[in-house]
Design a protein around this motif. Structure first.
Motif, short mmCIF file in Angstrom:
data_model
loop_
_atom_site.label_atom_id
_atom_site.label_comp_id
_atom_site.label_asym_id
_atom_site.label_seq_id
_atom_site.Cartn_x
_atom_site.Cartn_y
_atom_site.Cartn_z
N GLU A 1 -4.82 26.17 19.57
CA GLU A 1 -3.88 26.75 18.84
C GLU A 1 -2.73 25.69 18.93
O GLU A 1 -2.28 25.25 20.17
CB GLU A 1 -3.56 28.05 19.08
N LYS A 2 -1.84 25.76 18.00
CA LYS A 2 -0.44 25.11 17.90
C LYS A 2 -0.52 23.79 17.92
O LYS A 2 0.67 23.03 17.64
CB LYS A 2 0.62 25.63 19.05
N ALA A 3 -1.62 22.99 17.72
CA ALA A 3 -1.94 21.54 17.63
C ALA A 3 -1.17 21.24 16.11
O ALA A 3 -1.25 21.96 15.32
CB ALA A 3 -3.14 21.06 17.65
N VAL A 4 -0.56 20.00 15.93
CA VAL A 4 -0.08 19.43 14.82
C VAL A 4 -0.50 17.88 14.63
O VAL A 4 -0.57 17.19 15.43
CB VAL A 4 1.44 19.59 14.92
N GLY A 5 -0.92 17.79 13.45
CA GLY A 5 -1.46 16.58 13.11
C GLY A 5 -0.58 15.68 12.18
O GLY A 5 0.04 16.25 11.08
N PHE A 6 -0.32 14.28 12.28
CA PHE A 6 0.38 13.67 11.32
C PHE A 6 -0.67 12.61 10.61
O PHE A 6 -0.87 11.47 11.37
CB PHE A 6 1.57 12.88 12.09
N ILE A 7 -1.25 12.53 9.74
CA ILE A 7 -2.33 12.02 8.93
C ILE A 7 -1.60 10.96 8.14
O ILE A 7 -0.97 11.40 7.07
CB ILE A 7 -3.42 12.71 8.40
N TRP B 1 1.03 -1.20 0.05
CA TRP B 1 -0.04 -0.01 -0.01
C TRP B 1 0.96 1.13 -0.11
O TRP B 1 1.43 1.64 1.08
CB TRP B 1 -0.95 0.03 1.27
N PRO B 2 1.18 1.73 -0.99
CA PRO B 2 1.98 3.30 -1.02
C PRO B 2 1.30 4.20 -0.32
O PRO B 2 -0.04 4.17 -0.26
CB PRO B 2 1.98 3.59 -2.61
N MET B 3 1.99 4.92 0.19
CA MET B 3 1.54 5.85 1.59
C MET B 3 1.27 7.34 0.97
O MET B 3 2.31 7.78 0.53
CB MET B 3 2.28 5.46 2.60
N ARG B 4 0.40 8.02 1.42
CA ARG B 4 0.31 9.63 1.58
C ARG B 4 0.36 10.15 3.18
O ARG B 4 -0.66 9.52 3.71
CB ARG B 4 -0.78 9.94 0.72
N VAL B 5 1.22 11.19 3.38
CA VAL B 5 0.98 11.56 4.79
C VAL B 5 0.75 13.17 4.55
O VAL B 5 1.41 13.86 3.70
CB VAL B 5 2.42 11.48 5.27
N THR B 6 -0.29 13.51 5.35
CA THR B 6 -0.52 15.36 5.28
C THR B 6 -0.34 15.53 6.55
O THR B 6 -0.82 15.06 7.92
CB THR B 6 -2.02 15.18 5.01
N ILE B 7 0.56 16.48 6.66
CA ILE B 7 1.07 17.09 8.18
C ILE B 7 0.20 18.66 8.08
O ILE B 7 -0.21 19.45 7.27
CB ILE B 7 2.43 17.68 8.03
N VAL B 8 -0.86 18.57 9.06
CA VAL B 8 -1.74 19.62 9.49
C VAL B 8 -1.28 20.39 10.76
O VAL B 8 -0.90 19.94 11.56
CB VAL B 8 -3.23 19.18 9.42
N ASP B 9 -1.83 21.79 10.71
CA ASP B 9 -1.44 22.61 11.96
C ASP B 9 -2.57 23.51 12.29
O ASP B 9 -3.14 24.15 11.15
CB ASP B 9 -0.17 23.07 11.81
#
Length: 295
Positions: free
Chosen positions: A279-285, A233-241
């Motif tokens: 504020e300042k949260a960061v996500g690694f999807i 399964w090739p992967m995609r990662v989205t970093i959100v803030d």
């Protein structure tokens, strides 16, 4: 034009240019400061919302689009020549949007609307909508698109780190991991949403600094990468803030260096979700790259 329209609620945070290019319809989520009702589109610059949130003596709350607002979108979709639609919502595990959309769809007689629970939020939901849009444009049938969405949903998850637990506690969005809560107020909790289950937010770890949070993600995501590679399964990662772009950009660069075969991209945590993360949260999807599910 395809016969199946794609609708999202605005918390998917698909970039505006992409929404227009893909002909994706958007239900604008309400955000309330006391009696004052705004919508997410009120803050075209994301940082402006967090500035208002920090300055306000009344902390914001959230609601879901009204049935009337949703039906107005259905009217437009029908007017534009569609006879079916897929409405992708943020997770029913921490929002009433799915239930509101389901109720609106059940009452609307002139359009076949399937409401899809993404069981996640931000671009985790957005990428499901983009997959549905691409497949609809290629002429896929509803049942086949929904099966692809199920695969993508089950192969999507997230680690996200909040600067303070107080907003999640205030809005009641933290489920499970209650043994951790007593020690979370002065540290950086690491949270997870598992869309293959119920799509609720759970605390999985705690660190004292954002650097420690990254180390946790690096160690644990490395194991996840091995599992996806084994499954091909090739992967995609989205970093959100949530208005923390410098840290989020650094996570992208670190990720690219560690896992050069993975597609990395950026996104935001906008107002509706930011009410709960602060504020300042960061996500690694992470997920299977939705583009690899389009054949």
């Amino acid at each position: 034009m395809s016969k199946i329209a794609i609708i999202v609620d605005s918390s998917s945070y698909i970039p505006h240019k992409v929404q227009l290019a893909k002909h994706i319809y958007v239900a604008d989520n309400p955000v309330l400061f006391g009696r004052k009702v705004y919508h997410e589109s009120h803050w075209p610059v994301n940082a402006a919302f967090y500035k208002q949130m920090a300055a306000s003596s009344v902390q914001p709350t959230t609601s879901q689009p009204s049935i009337g607002d949703l039906m107005a979108i259905f009217d437009q979709v029908k007017k534009d020549g569609y006879d079916q639609a897929i409405l992708v919502t943020l997770s029913s595990g921490f929002s009433g949007t799915y239930q509101a959309a389901f109720a609106a769809a059940a009452q609307y007689q002139d359009l076949d609307v399937h409401v899809w629970d993404s069981r996640i939020a931000t671009m985790g939901a957005g990428n499901q909508a983009l997959l549905a849009s691409d497949l609809a444009e290629k002429g896929w049938q509803m049942a086949d698109i929904l099966e692809k969405l199920r695969l993508l949903r089950d192969r999507t998850s997230v680690f996200f780190v909040v600067n303070s637990i107080k907003h999640l506690q205030r809005t009641g969005r933290l489920s499970g991991g209650q043994a951790l809560i007593a020690g979370l107020l002065s540290i950086k909790p690491i949270l997870n949403i598992d869309p293959s289950k119920d799509g609720k937010i759970v605390a999985v770890a705690k660190e004292r600094k954002m650097t420690g949070a990254w180390k946790y993600i690096e160690e644990n995501f490395g194991k996840i990468v091995e599992g996806y590679a084994h499954s091909n399964w090739p992967m995609r990662v989205t970093i959100v803030d949530a208005d923390n772009p410098t840290l989020a950009d650094s996570w992208v660069e670190k990720g690219k260096a560690l896992w050069p075969d993975i597609v990395f991209e950026r996104g935001i945590i906008g107002p509706l979700i930011g009410v709960h993360t602060g504020e300042k949260a960061v996500g690694f999807i992470w997920a299977q790259d939705y583009k690899t599910l389009e054949d």
